[in-house]
Structure formats: structure tokens, C-alpha cells
Write a protein that holds these residues in place. Structure first.
Motif, short mmCIF file in Angstrom:
data_model
loop_
_atom_site.label_atom_id
_atom_site.label_comp_id
_atom_site.label_asym_id
_atom_site.label_seq_id
_atom_site.Cartn_x
_atom_site.Cartn_y
_atom_site.Cartn_z
N ARG A 1 0.83 -1.22 0.00
CA ARG A 1 0.00 0.00 0.00
C ARG A 1 0.86 1.26 0.00
N LYS A 2 2.11 1.10 -0.41
CA LYS A 2 3.02 2.22 -0.65
C LYS A 2 3.50 2.93 0.62
N TYR A 3 3.49 2.20 1.75
CA TYR A 3 4.11 2.75 2.94
C TYR A 3 5.58 2.38 2.96
N GLY A 4 6.39 3.27 3.50
CA GLY A 4 7.77 2.90 3.77
C GLY A 4 7.82 2.21 5.13
N VAL A 5 8.60 1.15 5.26
CA VAL A 5 8.58 0.37 6.50
C VAL A 5 9.99 0.12 7.02
N ASP A 6 10.16 0.37 8.33
CA ASP A 6 11.34 -0.08 9.06
C ASP A 6 10.85 -1.02 10.15
N ALA A 7 11.65 -2.02 10.49
CA ALA A 7 11.24 -2.99 11.51
C ALA A 7 12.32 -3.12 12.58
N ALA A 8 11.87 -3.23 13.82
CA ALA A 8 12.79 -3.40 14.95
C ALA A 8 12.32 -4.57 15.80
N PRO A 9 13.22 -5.51 16.14
CA PRO A 9 12.81 -6.67 16.92
C PRO A 9 12.85 -6.45 18.43
N ASP A 10 13.37 -5.30 18.86
CA ASP A 10 13.48 -5.05 20.31
C ASP A 10 13.43 -3.54 20.57
N GLY A 11 13.35 -3.18 21.84
CA GLY A 11 13.19 -1.80 22.22
C GLY A 11 14.37 -0.91 21.88
N ALA A 12 15.57 -1.42 22.12
CA ALA A 12 16.77 -0.61 21.86
C ALA A 12 16.86 -0.24 20.38
N THR A 13 16.63 -1.22 19.52
CA THR A 13 16.65 -0.96 18.08
C THR A 13 15.54 0.01 17.69
N ALA A 14 14.38 -0.15 18.31
CA ALA A 14 13.24 0.72 18.01
C ALA A 14 13.56 2.18 18.30
N LEU A 15 14.14 2.44 19.47
CA LEU A 15 14.45 3.82 19.84
C LEU A 15 15.53 4.41 18.94
N ARG A 16 16.48 3.58 18.55
CA ARG A 16 17.54 4.05 17.65
C ARG A 16 16.96 4.38 16.27
N LEU A 17 16.11 3.49 15.74
CA LEU A 17 15.51 3.73 14.43
C LEU A 17 14.55 4.92 14.45
N ALA A 18 13.82 5.07 15.54
CA ALA A 18 12.88 6.20 15.64
C ALA A 18 13.62 7.52 15.54
N ALA A 19 14.76 7.59 16.20
CA ALA A 19 15.55 8.82 16.16
C ALA A 19 16.18 9.04 14.79
N ALA A 20 16.64 7.95 14.18
CA ALA A 20 17.35 8.07 12.90
C ALA A 20 16.41 8.26 11.71
N ARG A 21 15.26 7.60 11.73
CA ARG A 21 14.39 7.56 10.55
C ARG A 21 13.18 8.49 10.66
N GLN A 22 12.87 8.98 11.87
CA GLN A 22 11.75 9.92 12.07
C GLN A 22 10.46 9.38 11.42
N PRO A 23 9.95 8.25 11.89
CA PRO A 23 8.74 7.67 11.26
C PRO A 23 7.52 8.56 11.45
N ASP A 24 6.53 8.35 10.59
CA ASP A 24 5.26 9.08 10.70
C ASP A 24 4.30 8.39 11.67
N VAL A 25 4.46 7.07 11.82
CA VAL A 25 3.65 6.28 12.74
C VAL A 25 4.51 5.16 13.30
#
Length: 227
Positions: A24-48
Motif C-alpha cells: 500500500r506504498k508505505y515505507g517500513v522499518d522494523a525493529a525486533p526489540d526496544g533498543a533498536t526501536a528507539l535508535r531507528l525512531a531517532a534516525a528515521r523519524q517515522p510518521d507512525v
């Protein structure tokens, strides 16, 4: 392109989510744990952010609190935890929605679209002093509500409750938060206050108070304003 961060440790579910979102044309990043999630959130600035609460390294509620320290990104919780207190804890920490596993992909995508719409509308909503619906208008600056061209008399408590809801359109506000903000109490037996005052607001604002269009109850959890 709307970018979604999926925080989930179940590889099969992650794969299903990625396939459906990318289709459906969303860009997706995936994180398997909390530490990766917080790092990706800061680096990638997701919309949701789609967040599972049961992660291997930290509790999802702690991730919500960490994110809320610096971002208002919509957070959709995807969890097998069904107890009301678990849902309330996540919502009070700052989650925008809570979807219980197992869920249908159609429902999840609808919730995602709603979260994206709210994010797009947020700058306008946060600065707005006038909230208009097809049935009533609320002027936040003048602290005045009108319906059908006539002023509506609201008590200070009714006004405070309405103000909290309409300044958070589409967001579920928990009973605990409303009790704390309006009455300064958190005892669960005080929820009758909310029922009484919400019924009064609906009688004054809604065309059909028994079937409200704007002031919505989420049973056992809280209330939301749908503009």
C-alpha cells in the motif's frame, strides 16, 4: 511516502505487516526489540509507530514513555494483552490507539490511516481556537459553545471535560486521565462522575444523545472526540 516503524519480535507477524504495508506504498522499518526501536525512531523519524508491548529487552510502555520525551508521533499498540489496566497503562503513557491481537489486517490499516490523518491535521488542530462540527461550534478562546445559532450554557466542569476531548481529536483519553485533570482524583469508583457529565454534554451538544456522533465512549477505557 508515509513511513511506519514496526516494533515487533514475532518474525511471521513482521513479515505479514511489511508485505501489507509496502503493498500500500508505505515505507517500513522494523525493529525486533526496544533498543533498536528507539535508535531507528531517532534516525528515521517515522510518521507512525506500531508497537508490541511484549519485547525481549524492555516493556513497550517504557518505549512509549521514551518516545514521548521528544516526539508526538502517533503510536499504535499491537498487543495480546487484553486486560483493561494494561490498555490504560499504555494509553496513559502516551499511546494513541490500542489494537488487541489477533486483529484483522483491514482494521489495522484503517486505524493506521486514521492515525496518519490525525498527524496531518495536528498542526492545524493544535493552533485552532474554533472547533466546528455539523451540529455545534466551540470557541476555545472565548470559552463559548453554540448550537443552531444559540449559546449553550456549560458548567465549568463540563467545559473542562469538553476542552480536553476536543483539543485531542480522535485520541482516546482514559478515564484515569480525565478524572485526574478535571477532578484531581484517580479512584476507579469515581468513574460515575464521568458518566454523569458526559451524559450532560451529549444532551447539550448531540442531536441524538443516545447514539452520539462526536463524544464517543470506549467501554472500560475512556472517551474520544470525533470531529
Amino acid at each position: 511516502m508515509t513511513r511506519v516503524l514496526v516494533v515487533e519480535d514475532d518474525p511471521q507477524l513482521v513479515r505479514a505487516l511489511v508485505i501489507n504495508l509496502q503493498a500500500r506504498k508505505y515505507g517500513v522499518d522494523a525493529a525486533p526489540d526496544g533498543a533498536t526501536a528507539l535508535r531507528l525512531a531517532a534516525a528515521r523519524q517515522p510518521d507512525v509507530v506500531m508497537l508490541d508491548l511484549g519485547l525481549p529487552d524492555m516493556d513497550g510502555v517504557d518505549i512509549i514513555k521514551a518516545l514521548r520525551g521528544w516526539t508526538r508521533v502517533p503510536i499504535l499498540v499491537l498487543s495480546a494483552r487484553q486486560a483493561s489496566d494494561e490498555k490504560v497503562a499504555a494509553l496513559d503513557a502516551g499511546a494513541d490507539d490500542y489494537i488487541t491481537k489477533p486483529f484483522s489486517m483491514d482494521e489495522l490499516l484503517a486505524r493506521l490511516r486514521a492515525a496518519v490523518r490525525r498527524r496531518e491535521d495536528a498542526p492545524f488542530v493544535s493552533e485552532a481556537t474554533l472547533v466546528e462540527t455539523a451540529e455545534f461550534t466551540v470557541d476555545l478562546r472565548a470559552k463559548k459553545a453554540t448550537r443552531g445559532g444559540h449559546d449553550i450554557r456549560l458548567t465549568p466542569t463540563e467545559w473542562h471535560l469538553l476542552e480536553i476531548l476536543i483539543t485531542n481529536p480522535g485520541r482516546l483519553i482514559t478515564q484515569k486521565h480525565l478524572l485526574q485533570e478535571v477532578w484531581g482524583v484517580t479512584q476507579s469508583n469515581k468513574t460515575n462522575y464521568l458518566r454523569v457529565y458526559m451524559a450532560q454534554l451529549r444532551r447539550k451538544l448531540e442531536t441524538d444523545p443516545a447514539h452520539p456522533r462526536y463524544l464517543i465512549t470506549e467501554p472500560g477505557m475512556g472517551y474520544r472526540f470525533e470531529g
